[in-house]
Scaffold this motif. Sequence first.
Motif, PDB file in Angstrom:
ATOM      1  N   UNK A 179       0.832  -1.207   0.000  1.00  0.00           N
ATOM      2  CA  UNK A 179       0.000   0.000   0.000  1.00  0.00           C
ATOM      3  C   UNK A 179       0.869   1.262   0.000  1.00  0.00           C
ATOM      4  N   UNK A 180       1.896   1.286   0.836  1.00  0.00           N
ATOM      5  CA  UNK A 180       2.771   2.469   0.904  1.00  0.00           C
ATOM      6  C   UNK A 180       3.485   2.676  -0.428  1.00  0.00           C
ATOM      7  N   UNK A 205       8.265  13.985   2.237  1.00  0.00           N
ATOM      8  CA  UNK A 205       7.557  14.782   3.240  1.00  0.00           C
ATOM      9  C   UNK A 205       6.961  13.909   4.338  1.00  0.00           C
ATOM     10  N   UNK A 206       6.464  12.735   3.975  1.00  0.00           N
ATOM     11  CA  UNK A 206       5.693  11.921   4.916  1.00  0.00           C
ATOM     12  C   UNK A 206       6.454  10.732   5.491  1.00  0.00           C
ATOM     13  N   UNK A 207       7.702  10.554   5.085  1.00  0.00           N
ATOM     14  CA  UNK A 207       8.530   9.449   5.553  1.00  0.00           C
ATOM     15  C   UNK A 207       9.789  10.016   6.204  1.00  0.00           C
ATOM     16  N   UNK A 208      10.187   9.413   7.325  1.00  0.00           N
ATOM     17  CA  UNK A 208      11.368   9.910   8.036  1.00  0.00           C
ATOM     18  C   UNK A 208      12.026   8.765   8.797  1.00  0.00           C
ATOM     19  N   UNK A 254       1.783   8.990  -6.674  1.00  0.00           N
ATOM     20  CA  UNK A 254       1.982  10.394  -6.275  1.00  0.00           C
ATOM     21  C   UNK A 254       0.844  10.918  -5.402  1.00  0.00           C
ATOM     22  N   UNK A 255       0.202  10.027  -4.661  1.00  0.00           N
ATOM     23  CA  UNK A 255      -0.827  10.455  -3.715  1.00  0.00           C
ATOM     24  C   UNK A 255      -0.191  11.297  -2.609  1.00  0.00           C
ATOM     25  N   UNK A 311      -3.442   7.247   7.401  1.00  0.00           N
ATOM     26  CA  UNK A 311      -4.829   7.413   6.933  1.00  0.00           C
ATOM     27  C   UNK A 311      -4.993   6.843   5.526  1.00  0.00           C
ATOM     28  N   UNK A 312      -4.027   7.113   4.646  1.00  0.00           N
ATOM     29  CA  UNK A 312      -4.104   6.607   3.269  1.00  0.00           C
ATOM     30  C   UNK A 312      -4.069   5.085   3.233  1.00  0.00           C
ATOM     31  N   UNK A 313      -3.217   4.485   4.042  1.00  0.00           N
ATOM     32  CA  UNK A 313      -3.154   3.025   4.110  1.00  0.00           C
ATOM     33  C   UNK A 313      -4.470   2.479   4.637  1.00  0.00           C
TER      34      UNK A 313
END
Length: 103
Positions: A48-49, A62-65, A56-57, A94-96
């Motif tokens: 899913x990720x 930005x969302x991974x660290x 490009x959702x 939330x997207x997952x």
Amino acid sequence: MNNSEILIYQNTEGNIKIDVRLEENTVWLTQEQIASLFGKGRTTITEHIRNIFKECELDGKVVCRNFRLTTIHGAIEGKTQEKEVNHYNLDVIISVGYRGEIY
């Protein structure tokens, strides 16, 4: 100055427990924690990720660290080790969750 916190959430049955990292005004979880949260396998979460980034959702930069975690060494008793582990913010979580519900 580091304003991060670790919170522990547990459901009422006590069978789901997740240590949640709060930093930069968002929640950060590993793939393993996301899998536990949604009751899915880690490979499903990975897929899913990967699709979230491929389509490009969300922007992975930005969302991974990476956060450094201290864990118990598997081969040497009483020793710890540090490793960097990818964490994903609330937008990814939330997207997952949304993708997991529609597939």
